[in-house]
Design an enzyme around this catalytic site. Sequence first.
Site, PDB file in Angstrom:
ATOM      1  N   GLU A 282       0.821  -1.208   0.000  1.00 11.17           N
ATOM      2  CA  GLU A 282       0.000   0.000   0.000  1.00 11.17           C
ATOM      3  C   GLU A 282       0.855   1.258   0.000  1.00 11.17           C
ATOM      4  O   GLU A 282       0.634   2.179  -0.796  1.00 11.17           O
ATOM      5  CB  GLU A 282      -0.934   0.001   1.207  1.00 11.17           C
ATOM      6  CG  GLU A 282      -1.865   1.187   1.270  1.00 11.17           C
ATOM      7  CD  GLU A 282      -2.868   1.180   0.133  1.00 11.17           C
ATOM      8  OE1 GLU A 282      -2.673   1.978  -0.805  1.00 11.17           O
ATOM      9  OE2 GLU A 282      -3.820   0.400   0.178  1.00 11.17           O
ATOM     10  N   ASP A 286       1.073   4.026  -3.083  1.00 12.72           N
ATOM     11  CA  ASP A 286       0.641   5.406  -2.864  1.00 12.72           C
ATOM     12  C   ASP A 286       1.737   6.411  -3.180  1.00 12.72           C
ATOM     13  O   ASP A 286       1.520   7.392  -3.898  1.00 12.72           O
ATOM     14  CB  ASP A 286       0.176   5.579  -1.414  1.00 12.72           C
ATOM     15  CG  ASP A 286      -1.119   4.849  -1.121  1.00 12.72           C
ATOM     16  OD1 ASP A 286      -1.775   4.411  -2.080  1.00 12.72           O
ATOM     17  OD2 ASP A 286      -1.462   4.707   0.064  1.00 12.72           O
ATOM     18  N   SER A 496      -7.438   1.670  -4.035  1.00 10.15           N
ATOM     19  CA  SER A 496      -6.223   2.189  -3.416  1.00 10.15           C
ATOM     20  C   SER A 496      -5.263   2.717  -4.468  1.00 10.15           C
ATOM     21  O   SER A 496      -4.437   3.584  -4.181  1.00 10.15           O
ATOM     22  CB  SER A 496      -5.521   1.090  -2.616  1.00 10.15           C
ATOM     23  OG  SER A 496      -6.220   0.788  -1.446  1.00 10.15           O
TER      24      SER A 496
END
Length: 593
Positions: A282, A286, A496
């Site tokens: 994650e 990002d 995400s």
Amino acid sequence: MLLRWHSVIPLFLTMTVALPNTYRTVVEDLPAIPEGWVQGNPPSPETSVRMNLAVGQRNTRTFEQIVLDISTPGHRNYGKHLSRRDLKGLLRPRRETSNLILSWLEESGVPKRSIVDDGDWIHFVISISQAERMLQTRFYYFHDVQDPGISMIRTLKYSVPSRLARHVYMIQPTTKFGKPKKHANSVASLQVIYSSTNATENCNATITPRCLRELYKMGDYVAKPDCRNVIGISGYLDQYARYSDFYKFLELYAPEMKGANFSVAHIGNGQNLQNSTRNSIEASLDIEYALGLSNASAVFYTTSGRGPLVPDLDQPEQEHNSNEPYLDQLHYLLSLPQEALPAVLSTSYGENEQSVPERFSHATCNLFAQLGARGVSVIFSSGDSGVGSSCLTNGKKKITRFNPTFPASCPFVTSVGATFKINPERAIGFSSGGFSDRHSRPVYQNDAVQHYLDKLGDQWKGLYNPKGRGIPDVSAQGANFAIYDHGKVITVSGTSASAPAFAAIIANLNAIRLRANKPVLGYLNPFIYGKGREGFTDIVHGGSKGCVGYSSTNGSTPAVPYASWNATEGWDPVTGVGTPNFRILAKIVQHME
């Protein structure tokens, strides 16, 4: 209209308890110990706990309207973002309210030196014995049935003097059960599709920064770094942004961004360990796409802890709490001076709306609105459970229901759904959307959402709230993103991925406005549904899925045959108003007043 802290008052808030020489009002009262926990011994009376008290607001309507005014292009106050001092002045409760609460705290034995009066919130440290007297309750250790090594200090019921009932909106931690779970299923969880050392440039198979540049008409635009245009990335659940992976990603997929970097802000003992063997997919996703597309200055906000949880089938307490510590991060950000705030905040986490205590969700949404008032574009992924996973309410009466997500359901964040494929882009099945059961539909969304509902008719009647805030607002690619993590290339999917990609585009639009001596965009939604609407490509193919009769964490659940939100002309609850066209948006924002 929005954020009516006192518009729905639970029945237990009206109950009073007669005690010697006083009356008290029960603030919260759990009917039983939550499933998955057993009560243990009481903690030592000397044990200290840090409490957070949300003060009931008196200027809610005025505040909401101010946020909308400064965020609506064409309004005389557009772009006139509030300073921290101005915002605190607007939200500060009446002096008699503050004095009443502060006097009660001191009379209850709270050390004066531990009390921090931040206006609409009051923080204090108190011993368990003092807290029990103050709240007329008993605290105990509660232990996880499946993992006795995990325990927490909680109570099932607490009250405040009735004279304070309308002034004290919430105190926590008290009745909020939940526990840390590493890499649990969150609604924006990532799906690792495959590993490869040679990711293809075929954009129908693998998404890279170059694919997104071409698809969203960004071309070779590279903004100059500007200290006023910081993009913030939220890091929760022990996710660490690794510099070595970030540099290698830029080398492979965004060489034009060579020299880009990010700093780290540690909130509540949050860490960013560079040698950890933990999964960091994650964080890698990002930071790599936020900077691989924007070249903005960046801060990775790493926050420890977890937020409170109301269990449901998708996130039962004993194993699956993935709620994030929004309050810790939000209080930290709102304490910063204007020049230290990010202009864009991208967060790729969330949970089922019903799993968050209702008062907690409203108080948190109010803090997101405060960030918007100060000029921050708050962006959240909409989630990866389509119309819903468990599709069952968690109240006493178990009712089949499409599950909206939070914080995507907060009207003061911009929620981002997911698409896949190109020529044409299509809504992807896992993209979460729907209608909030907590937050009413904001005025800026009325026409767009009503147009969709008129076409929908009676389909899915009773499974959703037609008067609720519609989710998502926009969408972006969300499947098969190539990232570099722990020394190798993998591809991942989820909203995400969509959130940081969209956040990067907003950072680039901010760069254009700053170069034209205009303020950053700030709270985006009135712009998206208004003057910015023509800068989005409508997605009319595909749809979401869900309610298939099985929950990944709890087995058999209610099935709703063919449950789906379809992508259609105009706004829809799977792709919002569509995907961004940077070329058109850049022309709009450059001259927008």
